[in-house]
Write a protein that holds these residues in place. Structure first.
Motif, PDB file in Angstrom:
ATOM      1  N   GLN A   1       9.503   1.071 -11.629  1.00 22.35           N
ATOM      2  CA  GLN A   1       9.319   0.107 -12.845  1.00 22.35           C
ATOM      3  C   GLN A   1      10.782  -0.180 -13.194  1.00 22.35           C
ATOM      4  OE1 GLN A   1       8.043   2.043 -16.502  1.00 22.35           O
ATOM      5  NE2 GLN A   1       6.668   0.358 -16.823  1.00 22.35           N
ATOM      6  N   THR A   2      11.202  -1.470 -13.503  1.00 23.32           N
ATOM      7  CA  THR A   2      12.328  -1.826 -14.114  1.00 23.32           C
ATOM      8  C   THR A   2      12.497  -1.270 -15.590  1.00 23.32           C
ATOM      9  OG1 THR A   2      11.595  -4.099 -14.913  1.00 23.32           O
ATOM     10  CG2 THR A   2      12.302  -3.751 -12.586  1.00 23.32           C
TER      11      THR A   2
ATOM     12  N   ALA B   1      13.195  -3.357 -17.776  1.00 19.00           N
ATOM     13  CA  ALA B   1      12.776  -4.458 -18.826  1.00 19.00           C
ATOM     14  C   ALA B   1      11.249  -4.180 -18.792  1.00 19.00           C
ATOM     15  CB  ALA B   1      13.079  -5.812 -18.165  1.00 19.00           C
ATOM     16  N   ASP B   2      10.372  -3.877 -17.438  1.00 22.20           N
ATOM     17  CA  ASP B   2       9.092  -3.566 -17.676  1.00 22.20           C
ATOM     18  C   ASP B   2       8.908  -2.258 -18.545  1.00 22.20           C
ATOM     19  OD1 ASP B   2       8.485  -5.609 -15.947  1.00 22.20           O
ATOM     20  OD2 ASP B   2       8.527  -4.250 -14.089  1.00 22.20           O
ATOM     21  N   HIS B   3       9.774  -1.320 -18.487  1.00 19.89           N
ATOM     22  CA  HIS B   3       9.443  -0.128 -19.347  1.00 19.89           C
ATOM     23  C   HIS B   3       9.591  -0.490 -21.105  1.00 19.89           C
ATOM     24  CE1 HIS B   3       9.633   4.064 -20.410  1.00 19.89           C
ATOM     25  NE2 HIS B   3      10.593   3.976 -20.963  1.00 19.89           N
TER      26      HIS B   3
ATOM     27  N   ARG C   1       8.898  -3.511 -22.101  1.00 21.24           N
ATOM     28  CA  ARG C   1       7.704  -4.118 -22.275  1.00 21.24           C
ATOM     29  C   ARG C   1       6.621  -3.142 -22.635  1.00 21.24           C
ATOM     30  NH1 ARG C   1       9.629  -7.342 -17.828  1.00 21.24           N
ATOM     31  NH2 ARG C   1      10.462  -9.225 -18.745  1.00 21.24           N
ATOM     32  N   GLU C   2       6.376  -2.225 -21.852  1.00 18.65           N
ATOM     33  CA  GLU C   2       5.238  -1.283 -21.990  1.00 18.65           C
ATOM     34  C   GLU C   2       5.450  -0.630 -23.264  1.00 18.65           C
ATOM     35  OE1 GLU C   2       4.698   3.066 -19.960  1.00 18.65           O
ATOM     36  OE2 GLU C   2       4.628   1.123 -18.598  1.00 18.65           O
TER      37      GLU C   2
ATOM     38  N   ARG D   1       4.391  -2.948 -26.046  1.00 20.15           N
ATOM     39  CA  ARG D   1       2.699  -2.948 -26.145  1.00 20.15           C
ATOM     40  C   ARG D   1       2.260  -1.527 -26.771  1.00 20.15           C
ATOM     41  NH1 ARG D   1       3.743  -5.406 -20.958  1.00 20.15           N
ATOM     42  NH2 ARG D   1       3.643  -7.753 -21.229  1.00 20.15           N
TER      43      ARG D   1
ATOM     44  N   ASP E   1       3.594 -13.305 -23.354  1.00 18.12           N
ATOM     45  CA  ASP E   1       4.409 -12.540 -22.457  1.00 18.12           C
ATOM     46  C   ASP E   1       5.818 -12.092 -23.265  1.00 18.12           C
ATOM     47  OD1 ASP E   1       2.844 -13.014 -19.954  1.00 18.12           O
ATOM     48  OD2 ASP E   1       4.027 -15.006 -19.539  1.00 18.12           O
TER      49      ASP E   1
END
Length: 130
Positions: free
Chosen positions: A6-7, A9-11, A13-14, A17, A72
């Motif tokens: 996982q990048t 940035a994705d982390h 975002r997670e 959320r 997004d």
């Protein structure tokens, strides 16, 4: 990349959320560690709230999120700091009064502190109706 591919940035975002779900559920045990001690929210009407003022108002039921649905999430990452921005649909009750459902822009700054990403500043802006 993190160990699971996982990048960063994705982390982030997670985490955002997860934070939103905790706020809607008024789950302070989950929400509190995601907010820095020096967290500050600037509300759509320009009121500045500290971490304790904001989370305390949710915990006491003065702010009750019914829905917080982000689109997004854009992430700008630079070392141990990140800025996120997204548009979201919110339904919220303030002090027992339902605010009409609306769209808001959210801009949040995250910092990597003591091995964890946490939100430090947050600002919400109502999307104008045309």
């Amino acid at each position: 990349m993190t160990s699971n591919g996982q990048t960063a940035a994705d982390h982030i975002r997670e985490i955002e959320r997860t934070r939103l779900r905790a706020l809607v559920a008024a789950d302070m045990a989950a929400a509190r560690p995601l907010h820095a001690d020096d967290f500050q929210l600037i509300t759509p009407i320009g009121v500045a709230l500290s971490r304790e003022e904001y989370l305390g108002a949710i915990e006491a039921g003065h702010i009750e999120y019914r829905a917080w649905e982000p689109s997004d999430i854009a992430v700008r990452l630079n070392g141990s700091a990140a800025v996120i921005r997204y548009r979201a649909r919110l339904e919220v009750i303030f002090n027992g009064h339902a605010v009409p459902p609306g769209e808001y822009w959210h801009t949040d700054t995250y910092e990597h502190r003591d091995g964890e990403w946490m939100v430090v500043w947050s600002q919400a802006t109502a999307v104008g109706r045309r």
